[in-house]
Design an enzyme around this catalytic site. Structure first.
Site, mmCIF file in Angstrom:
data_model
loop_
_atom_site.group_PDB
_atom_site.id
_atom_site.type_symbol
_atom_site.label_atom_id
_atom_site.label_comp_id
_atom_site.label_asym_id
_atom_site.label_seq_id
_atom_site.Cartn_x
_atom_site.Cartn_y
_atom_site.Cartn_z
ATOM 1 C CD GLU A 109 65.764 41.230 38.856
ATOM 2 O OE1 GLU A 109 65.820 40.646 37.756
ATOM 3 O OE2 GLU A 109 64.798 41.940 39.199
ATOM 4 C CE LYS A 131 62.805 42.304 36.052
ATOM 5 N NZ LYS A 131 62.848 42.737 37.416
ATOM 6 C CD GLU A 161 66.602 48.863 35.970
ATOM 7 O OE1 GLU A 161 65.528 48.892 35.366
ATOM 8 O OE2 GLU A 161 67.191 47.816 36.247
ATOM 9 N N GLY A 173 60.365 45.929 40.614
ATOM 10 C CA GLY A 173 59.412 44.849 40.857
ATOM 11 C C GLY A 173 58.635 45.005 42.156
ATOM 12 C CG HIS A 189 68.866 43.880 36.043
ATOM 13 N ND1 HIS A 189 68.369 43.387 37.230
ATOM 14 C CD2 HIS A 189 67.856 44.578 35.466
ATOM 15 C CE1 HIS A 189 67.098 43.770 37.348
ATOM 16 N NE2 HIS A 189 66.770 44.489 36.291
ATOM 17 C CB SER A 204 57.551 50.065 39.894
ATOM 18 O OG SER A 204 57.993 48.954 40.665
ATOM 19 C CG ASN A 237 65.011 42.872 32.197
ATOM 20 O OD1 ASN A 237 65.152 41.756 31.700
ATOM 21 N ND2 ASN A 237 65.487 43.190 33.390
#
Ligand code: PEP
Length: 249
Positions: A97, A11, A167, A173, A95, A212, A9
């Site tokens: 985010e 991003k 996730e 991250g 996701h 991560s 991904n």
């Protein structure tokens, strides 16, 4: 045997020059990976470039999100049909985010999931809890709610054409990875939740871990019984690192 997948991904990273360098480096590095599928999910404007470079090279590509609507007056949005025009195989939905920063609710994510399936692409449905949710003991409730919303919209059988990604938000991250045991426990919970609706679908459902993942921790995570691959953020921007993760699978 469940299919295995490592999806990158990217991003909101990259440009024409850096993408070209990254994609061209990945082609020879991933040529020896035959027992797992490898994919990159890139920003919309670079789907055409990605298709042009990766077509016929054994690496798949996809989008990072889609609009829940098919077409019409939705300024700034991109439909599943549009990304399908660029040879995508996958589209990520839900996701964390998008959920946290752009207000994607469970209901919206469920509609996006259905929109992706409708155009014949494979949705990668992301679910996961925040640290506060884990620490307050509602982790399973949160994840069940996220999975159930999609089942309510599309039916459990639809998960037979999908990939799920667990996730944990606290691991995305941050450099903090769930331990293989922590991840395995949640993957088993998710598979069990789907099995309550449809055992066959649950058995065949690829569940990726994301948060991560690096070349140095991928093998231990992928060794767990219910972890079928990874969704990789930061490490997917470095060709050798991403290739090493794919090889670990
Ligand atoms: C992600 O954003 O899906 C992700 C897993 O990111 P990272 O690997 O950087 O934690």
């Amino acid at each position: 045997m469940r299919s295995k997948l490592v999806a990158g991904n990217w991003k909101m990273n990259g440009n024409l020059a850096s993408n070209q360098a990254l994609l061209k480096s990945l082609i020879p590095l991933l040529a020896s990976v035959t027992r797992a599928r490898c994919a990159v999910c890139v920003p919309y404007p670079y789907l055409a470039q990605t298709e042009q470079i990766l077509r016929g090279q054994g690496i798949s590509w996809g989008a990072q999100d889609v609009c829940e609507y098919e077409h019409g007056a939705y300024t700034g949005s991109v439909s599943a049909g549009m990304v399908a025009d660029f040879g995508c195989r996958f589209a990520i939905v839900g996701h964390s985010e998008r959920r946290a920063l752009f207000g994607d609710t469970d209901a919206v994510v469920a509609k996006k999931f259905a929109a992706v399936l409708k155009v014949g692409l494979t949705p990668i449905l992301c679910v996961g809890e925040t640290l506060a949710e884990r620490e307050s003991g509602v982790m399973e409730q949160v994840i069940a709610r996220q999975v159930d919303a999609v089942i309510a919209q599309s039916g459990a059988a639809a998960l037979g054409q999908a990939v799920l990604a667990y996730e944990p938000v606290w691991a995305i991250g941050t450099g903090k990875t769930a331990t293989p045991e922590q991840a395995q426990a949640v993957h088993a919970f998710i598979r069990g939740r789907v099995a309550e609706q449809d055992i066959r679908v649950a058995d065949g459902l690829p569940i990726l871990y994301g948060g991560s993942v690096k070349a140095s921790n991928a093998a231990q995570l992928f060794a767990m019984a219910d972890i079928d691959g990874g969704l990789i953020g930061g490490a997917s921007l470095v060709a050798e690192e991403f290739a090493a993760i794919c090889k670990a699978l």
